[in-house]
Structure formats: C-alpha cells, structure tokens
Scaffold this active site. Structure first.
Site, short mmCIF file in Angstrom:
data_model
loop_
_atom_site.label_atom_id
_atom_site.label_comp_id
_atom_site.label_asym_id
_atom_site.label_seq_id
_atom_site.Cartn_x
_atom_site.Cartn_y
_atom_site.Cartn_z
N GLU A 175 42.84 21.74 -70.97
CA GLU A 175 42.81 23.21 -70.99
C GLU A 175 43.57 23.74 -72.21
O GLU A 175 44.53 24.50 -72.08
CB GLU A 175 43.42 23.76 -69.69
CG GLU A 175 42.60 23.38 -68.46
CD GLU A 175 43.10 24.02 -67.17
OE1 GLU A 175 44.31 24.31 -67.07
OE2 GLU A 175 42.29 24.22 -66.25
N GLU A 367 36.99 19.49 -63.84
CA GLU A 367 37.86 20.00 -62.76
C GLU A 367 37.14 21.10 -62.02
O GLU A 367 36.58 22.01 -62.66
CB GLU A 367 39.16 20.61 -63.32
CG GLU A 367 40.19 19.62 -63.70
CD GLU A 367 41.52 20.28 -64.06
OE1 GLU A 367 41.90 21.28 -63.42
OE2 GLU A 367 42.17 19.77 -64.99
C1 BG6 Z 1 44.18 23.18 -63.87
C2 BG6 Z 1 45.03 22.05 -64.34
O1 BG6 Z 1 44.60 24.34 -64.48
O2 BG6 Z 1 44.18 23.52 -62.53
C3 BG6 Z 1 45.48 21.08 -63.26
O3 BG6 Z 1 44.41 21.33 -65.37
C4 BG6 Z 1 45.82 21.88 -62.02
O4 BG6 Z 1 46.56 20.33 -63.74
C5 BG6 Z 1 44.56 22.59 -61.54
O5 BG6 Z 1 46.38 21.11 -60.99
C6 BG6 Z 1 44.73 23.35 -60.24
O6 BG6 Z 1 45.82 24.21 -60.34
P1 BG6 Z 1 47.00 24.20 -59.28
O7 BG6 Z 1 48.01 25.09 -59.81
O8 BG6 Z 1 46.40 24.65 -58.00
O9 BG6 Z 1 47.46 22.79 -59.20
#
Ligand code: BG6
Length: 473
Positions: A175, A367
């Site tokens: 990101e 993701e």
């Molecule tokens: C993304 C990141 O922004 O979102 C991850 O690359 C992160 O590292 C994921 O875990 C989900 O966000 P969060 O804050 O719910 O863990």
C-alpha cells in the site's frame, strides 16, 4: 450464459495473505532487529513507545515464526495456490544499514518458502510491509532520507539472490500510497505527522518510487521469469452527488492514489502532479539517473480492496466513514462493518475495470476481507469452530464481482484474502478484529492458548478453490 466454472481463468492464483509483523511474533529472536511496529502497541491510532512494551500484541503475534508448518498445512488443506506474506526487513538486516545480512533470518524464510513449495503453493512476497527497521526510522527519518534507496537495494539484492529459485511473485511496498496518511507506519518517517512538511513527504515518496523501480530492475536482472508488482491501497472515490463540483473532487481524490500506480506502470510522473507540486510549493529533487530508473515498470498491479469512499466539495459533509488508513464521506447506499468500514462489493468490479482500462496490466487482488468479532462455539462434530456466515457472505459477494470484472474483460491473476488466519490488526493493533478462515485463540488482553480452529468459512473457501469459483452465488 457462461457457467460458473469458466468465470475464473485456469491457473487463477487463489490464496490468502498475511504480513510478517502481524503474525510472526518472535520480535527479538534469532538476531532480528526492532522494526517500527515493535514500538507501536496501538497501531496507527496511538503513540509509539520508547521500547517494546508487553501490551504490544505483535511481539508474539500468532507465533507464526514457530508454528508456520502447522499453518501452511492448514492453508494447503484449503487448496491455496499461493500464500502472500512479507519478509521482515529487520530479520535480514537488523538495523537496515548493516554490512552483512543475518543468516538465521535468511534461513527462516528459506524454510518457510520450502514449506509452501512442498504443497505446490507459490509464495507471493511483499518486500516491505509496514515494518521498516526501527534504526532506519530513528537514525535517518525513514524514507525522507535518500540513503534508504541504497539500503533497500542491498536488501533486495540479498533476498533476490537467496530466494531466486523459490519465489516468482514479488510486491515492492505494501500500500505504497498509504504513506500520505501514515508516514511512520508506511514510510518509517520518525518526524511527527503534524510537523512533517509536504516537501519532505513527497520527497520521501519519490525515494520510495525510485527504490521500487530499482527493485524491479535488479529483480528482472537477477531472476529472469520473476513477476514483480506494485501494491496500492485501492479505494475508489464516488462523487457524493451529481454536482459537477463533486465529480471534480472525486477525480482529485482518486488521483492522490492513482499517482502511485501511474508512476509504477508508466515509468514517469503524471502531468497532473506538476500542478499539485506547483500549488503546494513542492520541488522534487531528482538526482541524475532517477528518471531512467523509474522507467523500469512493473509486471502487474496489485492492490488491497476493503471499501469505497465518497467525495464532496461541500466541506460541511466531508467526514464520517471510517477506514484503517483513509476515511471519507459515508455512502448512504452502503452498510458498514463493525469497524465502520463501508462494504461495497460492486466497488471491487469498478476498481478492477478502472485500473485495467488505465493500465492494461494484469491485476492481482492481494487483500480483501471482513474484520469482525467472532464467537468460538462447539460445532456438530464436537470441535470448536465459528459460524461466520457474515464472512462467507462478504467474501462471496466480492468474488462474484471479481467474476463479473473478468467477464468485462479484465485480466485478473489471483485473489488472496486478507488475514487468512486471524492475526493482529494493523490499524488498531488488536486481536478482537478477526479476518481468518482459521481462528486463533488469542485475546486483546494477551491471554489465549494460540490453538488454531477451523471456522465455517474454512470449508467454504476450500470449496471455492476446488471448484474454481463454481459455488459462488
Ligand atoms: C491493509 C494492510 O491496510 O489493511 C494490512 O495492508 C491490514 O496490513 C489490513 O491488516 C486490514 O486492516 P486492519 O487495520 O483491520 O488490520
């Protein structure tokens, strides 16, 4: 009408994703140095500490460092074709600027990748995922300092040489655009966010962009056949109303993120940034050779997708919806997760089309997932489980939209669901927010046995992969 079996291409890379700092634990074992995460017990919402403190759940994570064999076996049971994780830079170079790498750190990833390959699972490796060596942050102010390009190059050369026969798919910076909002976590920038000038921020971004292109260059030289991509935090902005001023505002907000992918794919800064730099009195210092290095463009574009956002020119409405990195104006047509993230499966089809029209490069969703509170219950077979129908619905609805985008003509390489096993969240550094197909017995107060249990979604995802998406509804 196409049957569901044909909706995902043959060889589609189904899998799951994690990051080293959120699951490995073992924060000071086998020669690892501290990373920026080791002193951030509250994630991006809280203050950093002087030293690692016991309440930092990431110090133990889910103990993946010691239990990876058990976990990879579970991923293999689901039929993963790929597994995304990151290499913790400070396991390899404890201070980031060391002359020699740490052999025990290198050996750990050798063993981990061998374990994946044993089951025919392609490792998909993020080179830098929010875990800059702390010494680079404290002593150099992270990516503000141009010297980081050299340290990163050295790190890349080391891991490319070591894993060239094991890892084919690489992502440079997780990101990368999140540095705009989270300079410490994303860019290792130690200066307080409030005190950081735009000049320094955009210069840091320039250094990261050059380093990313450099990684592509040396990666291609050292590993013919490797595929190296950028990784973007993907949040499409919709105009809140048909008011043309809102449309322009959405365009501007989209460009804040698109600019990063534009440089990675086109190899030059987009024209619209000239105006932004001029308006904000920013002068990017380009050293001789930088423009040439940037021409080493990526093989594919990867991105995370959790939500969309709305943009408005009316400042009285310009707040409301949450997100881990970016927050925006709530969309009245969407529902939100327990953490206030707006759920928008169609936005995924939209962003896939947007990126593909713009870049004509293969896309990889690396993701996507639902962070939710799960309740452990006793299943019909007497084993502990979680009836996470809400997660199945979320993932199903998003994957249906991926299938539609593929039908639209978009080239999608794969899909790795975020947090395929429960882990510590990035933004709030808590355990209560779970994403996994596998439940890990660990709680916000640090208690728990660390035992693993399959959730209902485990068998559902296994079926998605087995049928190549045929069971999606
Ligand atoms: C993304 C990141 O922004 O979102 C991850 O690359 C992160 O590292 C994921 O875990 C989900 O966000 P969060 O804050 O719910 O863990």
């Amino acid at each position: 009408m196409q049957s569901n079996t044909e909706r995902f291409p043959k060889g589609f890379l189904w899998g799951g994703a994690v990051a080293a700092n959120q699951c490995e634990g073992a924060y000071n074992e086998d020669g690892k140095g501290l990373s920026t995460q080791d002193i951030a017990p509250r994630g991006i919402i809280g203050k950093i500490t002087k030293e690692p403190t016991e309440d930092n759940l990431k110090l133990i994570g889910i103990d993946f460092y010691h239990r990876y064999k058990e976990d990879i076996k579970l991923f293999a049971q689901m039929g993963f074709k790929t597994f995304r994780t990151s290499i913790a830079w400070s396991r390899i170079f404890p201070n980031g600027d060391d002359a020699m790498p740490n052999e025990r750190g290198l050996q750990f990833y050798d063993d981990l990748f061998d374990e994946c390959l044993k089951y025919g699972m392609e490792p998909l490796v993020t080179i830098s995922h929010y875990e800059t060596p702390l010494a680079l942050s404290k002593n150099y102010d992270g990516w503000v300092n141009r010297k980081l390009i050299g340290f990163f190059e050295n790190y890349c050369k080391t891991i490319f040489d070591r894993y060239k026969n094991k890892v084919k798919y690489w992502l440079t910076f997780n990101e990368i655009n999140s540095v705009l909002h989270q300079p410490y976590m994303s860019g290792g920038i130690f200066t307080d966010k409030e005190k950081l000038t735009k000049q320094d921020l955009y210069q840091a971004i320039h250094h990261e962009l050059v380093a990313s292109a450099m990684a592509v260059k040396i990666g291609h030289e050292m590993m013919p056949g490797a595929k190296i991509g950028c990784m973007i935090l993907g949040v499409p902005n919709y105009p809140l109303t048909p008011d043309p001023s809102d449309v322009i505002e959405a365009m501007k907000q989209d460009r804040e993120n698109l600019y990063f992918a534009d440089v990675h794919v086109r190899g030059v800064y987009p024209k619209y940034m000239d105006k932004y730099f001029k308006d904000n009195n920013i002068k990017i210092i380009m050293e001789p050779g930088d423009a040439e290095v940037l021409k080493n463009t990526v093989d594919f574009v990867s991105f995370s997708y959790y939500m969309s956002s709305c943009a408005t020119s009316d400042l009285t409405k310009a707040k409301g919806a949450s997100g881990n990195i970016i927050s925006g104006v709530p969309n009245p047509y969407l529902e939100s997760s327990q953490w206030g993230w707006q759920i928008d499966p169609k936005g995924l089809r939209y962003i896939l089309n947007l990126y593909y029209d713009r870049y004509q490069k293969p896309l990889f969703i690396v993701e996507n997932g639902l962070g939710a509170v799960d309740e452990l219950v006793i299943g019909k077979d007497g084993n502990k489980t979680v009836d996470d129908d809400y997660r199945i619905k979320y993932l199903n609805d998003h994957l249906v939209q991926v299938a539609k985008a593929i039908e639209d003509g978009v080239d999608v390489m794969g899909y790795t669901s975020w947090g395929c096993i429960d882990l510590v969240s990035a933004s709030t550094a808590e355990f209560k927010k779970r994403y996994g197909f596998i439940y890990v017995d660990r709680n916000n107060d640090g208690t728990g046995t660390l035992e693993r249990y399959k959730k209902k979604s485990f068998n559902w995802y296994k079926e998605v992969i087995r049928t190549n998406g045929k069971n999606l509804i």
